[in-house]
Design an enzyme around this catalytic site. Structure first.
Site, PDB file in Angstrom:
ATOM      1  N   VAL A  63      16.528   5.739   0.344  1.00  4.59           N
ATOM      2  CA  VAL A  63      16.715   5.041   1.636  1.00  4.59           C
ATOM      3  C   VAL A  63      17.665   3.853   1.520  1.00  4.59           C
ATOM      4  O   VAL A  63      18.114   3.322   2.523  1.00  4.59           O
ATOM      5  CB  VAL A  63      15.367   4.584   2.262  1.00  4.59           C
ATOM      6  CG1 VAL A  63      14.496   5.774   2.613  1.00  4.59           C
ATOM      7  CG2 VAL A  63      14.627   3.593   1.374  1.00  4.59           C
ATOM      8  N   ASN A  89       7.450   3.846   5.383  1.00  4.03           N
ATOM      9  CA  ASN A  89       6.482   3.497   4.341  1.00  4.03           C
ATOM     10  C   ASN A  89       7.131   3.260   2.978  1.00  4.03           C
ATOM     11  O   ASN A  89       6.576   2.523   2.161  1.00  4.03           O
ATOM     12  CB  ASN A  89       5.457   4.641   4.262  1.00  4.03           C
ATOM     13  CG  ASN A  89       4.660   4.635   2.980  1.00  4.03           C
ATOM     14  OD1 ASN A  89       3.750   3.830   2.814  1.00  4.03           O
ATOM     15  ND2 ASN A  89       5.024   5.519   2.033  1.00  4.03           N
ATOM     16  N   TYR A 155       9.163 -10.242  -2.943  1.00  3.06           N
ATOM     17  CA  TYR A 155       8.416  -9.124  -2.328  1.00  3.06           C
ATOM     18  C   TYR A 155       7.810  -9.579  -1.005  1.00  3.06           C
ATOM     19  O   TYR A 155       7.919  -8.880   0.020  1.00  3.06           O
ATOM     20  CB  TYR A 155       7.327  -8.601  -3.277  1.00  3.06           C
ATOM     21  CG  TYR A 155       6.492  -7.517  -2.628  1.00  3.06           C
ATOM     22  CD1 TYR A 155       7.015  -6.243  -2.401  1.00  3.06           C
ATOM     23  CD2 TYR A 155       5.187  -7.779  -2.195  1.00  3.06           C
ATOM     24  CE1 TYR A 155       6.261  -5.257  -1.771  1.00  3.06           C
ATOM     25  CE2 TYR A 155       4.430  -6.800  -1.566  1.00  3.06           C
ATOM     26  CZ  TYR A 155       4.971  -5.539  -1.356  1.00  3.06           C
ATOM     27  OH  TYR A 155       4.226  -4.563  -0.728  1.00  3.06           O
ATOM     28  N   PRO A 185      -1.569  -3.649   4.875  1.00  4.70           N
ATOM     29  CA  PRO A 185      -2.702  -3.478   3.956  1.00  4.70           C
ATOM     30  C   PRO A 185      -2.763  -4.590   2.911  1.00  4.70           C
ATOM     31  O   PRO A 185      -1.750  -5.203   2.557  1.00  4.70           O
ATOM     32  CB  PRO A 185      -2.405  -2.135   3.260  1.00  4.70           C
ATOM     33  CG  PRO A 185      -1.267  -1.519   4.014  1.00  4.70           C
ATOM     34  CD  PRO A 185      -0.514  -2.655   4.637  1.00  4.70           C
ATOM     35  N   GLY A 186      -3.975  -4.811   2.420  1.00  6.76           N
ATOM     36  CA  GLY A 186      -4.166  -5.612   1.206  1.00  6.76           C
ATOM     37  C   GLY A 186      -4.060  -4.677   0.012  1.00  6.76           C
ATOM     38  O   GLY A 186      -3.260  -3.727   0.036  1.00  6.76           O
ATOM     39  N   VAL A 188      -4.191  -1.782  -2.337  1.00  8.72           N
ATOM     40  CA  VAL A 188      -4.407  -0.335  -2.248  1.00  8.72           C
ATOM     41  C   VAL A 188      -4.088   0.237  -3.627  1.00  8.72           C
ATOM     42  O   VAL A 188      -2.981  -0.006  -4.146  1.00  8.72           O
ATOM     43  CB  VAL A 188      -3.446   0.331  -1.231  1.00  8.72           C
ATOM     44  CG1 VAL A 188      -3.870   1.773  -0.969  1.00  8.72           C
ATOM     45  CG2 VAL A 188      -3.352  -0.456   0.066  1.00  8.72           C
TER      46      VAL A 188
HETATM   47  P1  NDP Z   1       3.687   4.129  -4.334  1.00  9.81           P
HETATM   48  O1  NDP Z   1       4.472   3.564  -5.443  1.00  9.81           O
HETATM   49  O2  NDP Z   1       2.525   5.019  -4.665  1.00  9.81           O
HETATM   50  O3  NDP Z   1       4.641   4.887  -3.296  1.00  9.81           O
HETATM   51  C1  NDP Z   1       5.895   4.355  -2.923  1.00  9.81           C
HETATM   52  C2  NDP Z   1       6.710   5.444  -2.249  1.00  9.81           C
HETATM   53  O4  NDP Z   1       7.970   4.880  -1.842  1.00  9.81           O
HETATM   54  C3  NDP Z   1       7.023   6.600  -3.175  1.00  9.81           C
HETATM   55  O5  NDP Z   1       6.864   7.803  -2.469  1.00  9.81           O
HETATM   56  C4  NDP Z   1       8.488   6.397  -3.537  1.00  9.81           C
HETATM   57  O6  NDP Z   1       9.118   7.660  -3.727  1.00  9.81           O
HETATM   58  C5  NDP Z   1       9.008   5.750  -2.246  1.00  9.81           C
HETATM   59  N1  NDP Z   1      10.246   5.026  -2.468  1.00  9.81           N
HETATM   60  C6  NDP Z   1      10.444   3.912  -3.223  1.00  9.81           C
HETATM   61  N2  NDP Z   1      11.740   3.576  -3.239  1.00  9.81           N
HETATM   62  C7  NDP Z   1      12.380   4.502  -2.472  1.00  9.81           C
HETATM   63  C8  NDP Z   1      13.744   4.711  -2.115  1.00  9.81           C
HETATM   64  N3  NDP Z   1      14.712   3.888  -2.535  1.00  9.81           N
HETATM   65  N4  NDP Z   1      14.069   5.761  -1.327  1.00  9.81           N
HETATM   66  C9  NDP Z   1      13.094   6.596  -0.878  1.00  9.81           C
HETATM   67  N5  NDP Z   1      11.793   6.455  -1.194  1.00  9.81           N
HETATM   68  C10 NDP Z   1      11.444   5.423  -1.977  1.00  9.81           C
HETATM   69  O7  NDP Z   1       3.168   2.859  -3.495  1.00  9.81           O
HETATM   70  P2  NDP Z   1       2.347   2.725  -2.125  1.00  9.81           P
HETATM   71  O8  NDP Z   1       1.970   4.033  -1.568  1.00  9.81           O
HETATM   72  O9  NDP Z   1       1.290   1.730  -2.372  1.00  9.81           O
HETATM   73  O10 NDP Z   1       3.453   2.022  -1.228  1.00  9.81           O
HETATM   74  C11 NDP Z   1       3.818   2.467   0.060  1.00  9.81           C
HETATM   75  C12 NDP Z   1       4.129   1.256   0.928  1.00  9.81           C
HETATM   76  O11 NDP Z   1       2.947   0.466   1.089  1.00  9.81           O
HETATM   77  C13 NDP Z   1       5.186   0.305   0.345  1.00  9.81           C
HETATM   78  O12 NDP Z   1       6.037  -0.102   1.403  1.00  9.81           O
HETATM   79  C14 NDP Z   1       4.356  -0.877  -0.152  1.00  9.81           C
HETATM   80  O13 NDP Z   1       5.092  -2.060  -0.157  1.00  9.81           O
HETATM   81  C15 NDP Z   1       3.255  -0.897   0.885  1.00  9.81           C
HETATM   82  N6  NDP Z   1       2.037  -1.588   0.515  1.00  9.81           N
HETATM   83  C16 NDP Z   1       1.341  -1.238  -0.614  1.00  9.81           C
HETATM   84  C17 NDP Z   1       0.169  -1.899  -0.946  1.00  9.81           C
HETATM   85  C18 NDP Z   1      -0.569  -1.614  -2.202  1.00  9.81           C
HETATM   86  O14 NDP Z   1      -1.415  -2.463  -2.608  1.00  9.81           O
HETATM   87  N7  NDP Z   1      -0.374  -0.485  -2.858  1.00  9.81           N
HETATM   88  C19 NDP Z   1      -0.377  -2.930  -0.062  1.00  9.81           C
HETATM   89  C20 NDP Z   1       0.421  -3.223   1.089  1.00  9.81           C
HETATM   90  C21 NDP Z   1       1.573  -2.543   1.374  1.00  9.81           C
HETATM   91  P3  NDP Z   1      10.226   8.001  -4.842  1.00  9.81           P
HETATM   92  O15 NDP Z   1       9.988   7.102  -6.020  1.00  9.81           O
HETATM   93  O16 NDP Z   1       9.992   9.458  -5.114  1.00  9.81           O
HETATM   94  O17 NDP Z   1      11.527   7.746  -4.143  1.00  9.81           O
HETATM   95  C1  8X3 Z   2       1.016  -5.020  -1.708  1.00  8.49           C
HETATM   96  C2  8X3 Z   2      -0.185  -5.904  -1.743  1.00  8.49           C
HETATM   97  O1  8X3 Z   2      -0.927  -8.185  -2.566  1.00  8.49           O
HETATM   98  O2  8X3 Z   2      -0.267  -6.513  -4.226  1.00  8.49           O
HETATM   99  O3  8X3 Z   2       1.799  -5.300  -0.606  1.00  8.49           O
HETATM  100  O4  8X3 Z   2       1.388  -7.600  -2.871  1.00  8.49           O
HETATM  101  S1  8X3 Z   2       0.025  -7.107  -2.904  1.00  8.49           S
END
Ligand code: NDP
Ligand code: 8X3
Length: 254
Positions: A63, A89, A155, A185-186, A188
């Site tokens: 992206v 996402n 971040y 979300p917090g 995850v």
């Molecule tokens: P994961 O690391 O499990 O998933 C992240 C996803 O983003 C992967 O599918 C990865 O796919 C994709 N991604 C990353 N960079 C790119 C890119 N340049 N182009 C396309 N796809 C990309 O983490 P989460 O599921 O936890 O994260 C999802 C979202 O939730 C994020 O925006 C994160 O900031 C947010 N979030 C997460 C929290 C947490 O505690 N886990 C809390 C709050 C928000 P691939 O590497 O195959 O490209």
């Molecule tokens: C992801 C949650 O608190 O690990 O956005 O940054 S935290």
């Protein structure tokens, strides 16, 4: 309600995005799955086809690559072009360094993905929604967009930007019937911390040790709830925390 709706999910190869794909497939939606890891997308699409008969269109895409994003959306087959729901996402964090010692490359990766990538995809998808007079954009922000924590300045800034963009989108789309929801979300437990600590599984596991974090499915359920409200209802913003978390820095560990 979602039968045959076209739902585009960025970051579908893991965590919250993959959980959204599963729930939406179960609800009868057609999926456009976006991520860089093609094999992961292929495996997920095959699973969802087998389990729910779901059709998926795969976009192996970074992206951050503006030209590739434009090209990918311009060349969607007509049957997939009318996107009903966009779930922004894809995102990541890199490192937990103090600003004065942080790596500029890490900052750029976070800003380019979490902020600019989200903008590129939204810019490509939204005109069609406006033209058709329908659609729903769901942005995955974070509690980190509301509260900054030590070592997380960049971040957190990228997620504060997601909050501002979600707010701005709502203003700009007023008068269309397009809805905008931001989910914050917090903690995850996904691959998020492994990515942040570049594969250091021990350090990643320690983030969630002694507490019960949210699961990716917990978040996906809220996304599904938000997009299945009646058309006059917009669930604008949701702060979704584990019971063991009160703020970015206050967590209860047993
Ligand atoms: P994961 O690391 O499990 O998933 C992240 C996803 O983003 C992967 O599918 C990865 O796919 C994709 N991604 C990353 N960079 C790119 C890119 N340049 N182009 C396309 N796809 C990309 O983490 P989460 O599921 O936890 O994260 C999802 C979202 O939730 C994020 O925006 C994160 O900031 C947010 N979030 C997460 C929290 C947490 O505690 N886990 C809390 C709050 C928000 P691939 O590497 O195959 O490209
Ligand atoms: C992801 C949650 O608190 O690990 O956005 O940054 S935290």
């Amino acid at each position: 309600m979602l039968e045959n709706a076209i739902v585009l999910i960025t970051g579908a190869s893991s965590g919250i995005g993959a959980a959204c794909a599963t729930l939406f497939a179960r609800s009868g939606a057609k999926l456009i799955l976006v991520a860089r890891r093609q094999e992961r997308l292929q495996e997920l699409a095959a699973e969802l086809q087998q389990a729910y008969g779901a059709s998926s269109y795969l976009l192996t895409l970074d992206v951050r690559d503006r030209a590739a994003v434009q090209q990918a959306f311009q060349s969607l087959p007509p049957a997939w072009a009318e996107i009903d729901i966009l779930i922004n996402n894809a995102g990541l964090s890199r490192g937990l360094d103090k600003l004065h010692s942080g790596a500029v490359e890490d900052w750029e990766e976070m800003i380019d993905t979490n902020l600019k990538g989200l903008l590129y995809v939204t810019r490509a998808v939204l005109p069609g929604m406006v033209e058709r007079g329908r659609g729903h954009v769901v942005n995955i922000g974070s509690i980190a967009g509301r509260q900054t924590y030590p070592g997380g300045a960049v971040y957190c800034a990228s997620k504060a930007a997601v909050r501002a963009i979600s707010e701005g989108l709502k203003l700009d789309l007023l008068g269309t019937s397009i809805r905008v929801t931001e989910i914050q979300p917090g903690l995850v437990e996904t691959e998020f911390s492994q990515v942040r600590f570049r594969g250091d599984r021990e350090r990643a596991a320690a983030v969630y040790r002694g507490l019960t974090p949210l699961t990716a499915m917990d978040v996906a359920e809220v996304v599904l709830f938000a997009v299945t409200r009646p058309p006059h209802v917009n669930l604008s913003e949701v702060l979704l925390l584990p019971t063991d978390q009160a703020s970015t820095t206050m967590v209860h560990r047993r």
